[in-house]
Design a protein around this motif. Structure first.
Motif, mmCIF file in Angstrom:
data_model
loop_
_atom_site.group_PDB
_atom_site.id
_atom_site.type_symbol
_atom_site.label_atom_id
_atom_site.label_comp_id
_atom_site.label_asym_id
_atom_site.label_seq_id
_atom_site.Cartn_x
_atom_site.Cartn_y
_atom_site.Cartn_z
ATOM 1 N N LEU A 1 0.808 -1.131 -0.055
ATOM 2 C CA LEU A 1 0.116 0.107 -0.213
ATOM 3 C C LEU A 1 0.684 1.206 -0.020
ATOM 4 N N ASN A 2 1.996 1.098 -0.781
ATOM 5 C CA ASN A 2 2.883 2.263 -0.802
ATOM 6 C C ASN A 2 2.309 3.730 -0.853
ATOM 7 N N GLU A 3 1.482 3.711 -2.203
ATOM 8 C CA GLU A 3 0.623 4.924 -2.467
ATOM 9 C C GLU A 3 0.026 5.535 -1.505
ATOM 10 N N ASN A 4 -0.856 4.844 -0.776
ATOM 11 C CA ASN A 4 -1.670 5.228 0.423
ATOM 12 C C ASN A 4 -0.809 5.780 1.596
ATOM 13 N N GLN A 5 0.461 4.920 1.670
ATOM 14 C CA GLN A 5 1.278 5.245 2.802
ATOM 15 C C GLN A 5 1.805 6.735 2.622
ATOM 16 N N LEU B 1 0.688 9.084 0.631
ATOM 17 C CA LEU B 1 -0.372 10.110 1.191
ATOM 18 C C LEU B 1 -0.724 10.231 2.520
ATOM 19 N N ALA B 2 -0.649 9.256 3.268
ATOM 20 C CA ALA B 2 -0.830 9.352 4.721
ATOM 21 C C ALA B 2 0.106 9.826 5.434
ATOM 22 N N GLU B 3 1.622 9.760 4.978
ATOM 23 C CA GLU B 3 2.754 10.653 5.801
ATOM 24 C C GLU B 3 2.506 12.077 5.215
ATOM 25 N N LYS B 4 1.990 12.517 4.157
ATOM 26 C CA LYS B 4 1.755 14.004 3.734
ATOM 27 C C LYS B 4 0.831 14.401 4.594
ATOM 28 N N ALA C 1 -6.383 6.877 2.746
ATOM 29 C CA ALA C 1 -5.756 8.135 2.697
ATOM 30 C C ALA C 1 -6.397 9.224 1.761
ATOM 31 N N ARG C 2 -6.618 8.694 0.364
ATOM 32 C CA ARG C 2 -7.210 9.667 -0.537
ATOM 33 C C ARG C 2 -8.682 10.139 -0.311
ATOM 34 N N MET C 3 -9.368 9.296 0.559
ATOM 35 C CA MET C 3 -10.730 9.952 0.950
ATOM 36 C C MET C 3 -10.485 10.932 1.864
ATOM 37 N N ILE C 4 -9.696 10.726 2.860
ATOM 38 C CA ILE C 4 -9.371 11.627 3.885
ATOM 39 C C ILE C 4 -8.906 13.133 3.358
ATOM 40 N N VAL D 1 -11.918 -5.564 10.619
ATOM 41 C CA VAL D 1 -10.567 -6.061 9.718
ATOM 42 C C VAL D 1 -9.897 -5.139 8.823
ATOM 43 N N CYS D 2 -10.886 -4.648 7.596
ATOM 44 C CA CYS D 2 -10.037 -3.909 6.611
ATOM 45 C C CYS D 2 -9.416 -2.440 7.017
ATOM 46 N N PRO D 3 -10.301 -1.875 7.737
ATOM 47 C CA PRO D 3 -9.631 -0.366 8.028
ATOM 48 C C PRO D 3 -8.288 -0.454 8.891
ATOM 49 N N SER D 4 -7.899 -1.738 9.578
ATOM 50 C CA SER D 4 -6.551 -1.835 10.274
ATOM 51 C C SER D 4 -5.331 -1.774 9.168
ATOM 52 N N SER D 5 -5.665 -2.008 7.792
ATOM 53 C CA SER D 5 -4.545 -2.007 6.787
ATOM 54 C C SER D 5 -4.278 -0.474 6.265
ATOM 55 N N TYR D 6 -5.157 0.524 6.378
ATOM 56 C CA TYR D 6 -4.890 1.740 5.804
ATOM 57 C C TYR D 6 -4.801 2.702 6.675
ATOM 58 N N ASP D 7 -3.511 3.371 6.751
ATOM 59 C CA ASP D 7 -2.909 4.446 7.363
ATOM 60 C C ASP D 7 -3.567 5.768 6.946
ATOM 61 N N LEU D 8 -4.349 6.417 7.733
ATOM 62 C CA LEU D 8 -4.700 7.697 7.261
ATOM 63 C C LEU D 8 -4.174 8.954 7.579
ATOM 64 N N GLY D 9 -3.030 8.809 8.133
ATOM 65 C CA GLY D 9 -2.133 9.862 8.585
ATOM 66 C C GLY D 9 -2.471 10.207 10.021
ATOM 67 N N GLU D 10 -3.348 9.445 10.744
ATOM 68 C CA GLU D 10 -3.698 9.623 12.248
ATOM 69 C C GLU D 10 -2.633 9.851 13.033
ATOM 70 N N GLU D 11 -2.902 10.445 14.119
ATOM 71 C CA GLU D 11 -1.828 10.111 15.297
ATOM 72 C C GLU D 11 -2.148 8.765 16.206
#
Lengths: 226, 115
Positions: free
Chosen positions: A11-15, A17-20, A96-99, A123-133
């Protein structure tokens, strides 16, 4: 035949974006919290009671995700804080894109805390970093106390577990001590706060956690800026 | 079930690797998935195979290496795989060990024939 190492996150692309997003939250001193639970555990109720009790000097906003309907946003808008619904149209998690899209037009500098209410799913939300603290997992006494063992990924990745609906304990077969033990087997350092969104019990501890987390976050940001 | 979206991301990664290596024929992609990643390997394989069917990626094999949760002992520095939530260091008995991995969802390698 030639084997070439790639060593990249799937999930590099998501990652990226999440870091941004994380950098933007830090820059603007926004504490971003990602709430995750199964459907019906009480994420929206937790936010309702939180917003209801929140001092209007604290600048809070909510992005709430669901597959369909604007019901949750309608429930949360009543308290006068900015709320936006993200309707995924079928996708079982937020990414991360939706956020990024959900934040369009919101000046982050005007915010202290951003709550993201994820799609109800352990299950699924655990895989996606949203840039959260921090991720926060909500479990309720109307579920089984073995949920942490069945869905270890999200309990492992969450900093805090909120055990909701403790007012139902006299009426349900739920052993809170067993639930705590199961959660700590998966994640020994996880903090656990027991609340009832109906009676308000435990909200003093929840607010204490929010204050502590926000202060720590602010200091970190100040230190980084220095 | 989000393995189909994960499979789509795997194919996106394949496409970007292919752009970086024009002319190469890809034969295999290897993933490393930790037990805490919350990914079902069979569902991911199923999704991947469905997506590549009748495309240029049809003949590429997907290999998944499952890796356990690991803890590191701060006292003797041993890194060990966790079984049945037993976090005590098997070497020196230290109780307070730190998580050292297990939530990987990585593309480890590709195998290819250069043109």
């Amino acid at each position: 035949m030639n084997r070439v190492p790639v060593e990249k996150k799937v999930l590099n692309e998501n990652q990226i974006l999440a870091e941004k997003l994380r950098a933007r939250f830090h820059e603007n001193n926004v504490l971003c919290l990602n709430l995750i639970s199964s459907p019906g555990a009480g994420k929206t109720s937790l936010l309702e009671r939180t917003l209801e009790s929140m001092d209007h000097l604290t600048r809070v906003a909510v992005l709430t995700g669901d597959i369909q309907t604007e019901n949750d946003a309608d429930r949360l808008k009543r308290f006068g804080f900015p709320v936006r619904q993200i309707t995924t149209g079928g996708t079982c998690h937020l990414d991360a894109r939706m956020i990024e899209k959900g934040l369009e037009g919101w000046p982050l500098v005007d915010l202290d805390i951003l709550f993201i209410e994820n799609v109800g799913n352990l299950v699924c939300p655990s895989s996606y970093d949203l840039g959260e603290e921090a991720k926060i997992v909500v479990l309720s006494t109307a579920e089984g106390e073995d949920k942490p063992l069945k869905y270890p990924s999200i309990f492992f990745k969450s900093e805090l577990m909120i055990l909701n609906k403790v007012d139902l304990l006299p009426y349900v077969k739920f052993d809170p001590e067993q639930a705590r033990q199961n959660a700590r087997r998966v994640h020994p350092e996880m903090e656990i706060i027991e609340v009832s969104c109906t009676t308000g019990v435990g909200f003093d501890r929840w607010f204490e956690w929010l204050n502590r987390r926000w202060t720590a976050h602010g200091l970190e940001t100040v230190e980084q800026a220095g | 079930m989000h393995e189909l979206s994960i499979a789509m991301s795997v194919i996106e990664s394949l496409k970007s690797e292919a752009q970086r290596r024009p002319g190469a024929r890809f034969t295999k992609i290897g993933l490393r998935i930790g037990e805490l990643a919350g990914i079902d390997a069979d569902a991911l394989t199923f999704g991947f195979e469905a997506l590549v069917k009748e495309t240029e990626w049809q003949s590429i094999a997907l290999e998944i290496e499952s890796v356990p949760r690991r803890q590191r002992c701060p006292r003797c520095n041993l890194t060990f795989a966790v079984k049945d939530y037993e976090f005590t260091c098997p070497n020196c008995g230290e109780l307070e060990t730190a998580c050292a991995g297990g939530d990987e969802l990585d593309i480890a390698y590709v195998e290819l024939e250069e043109a």
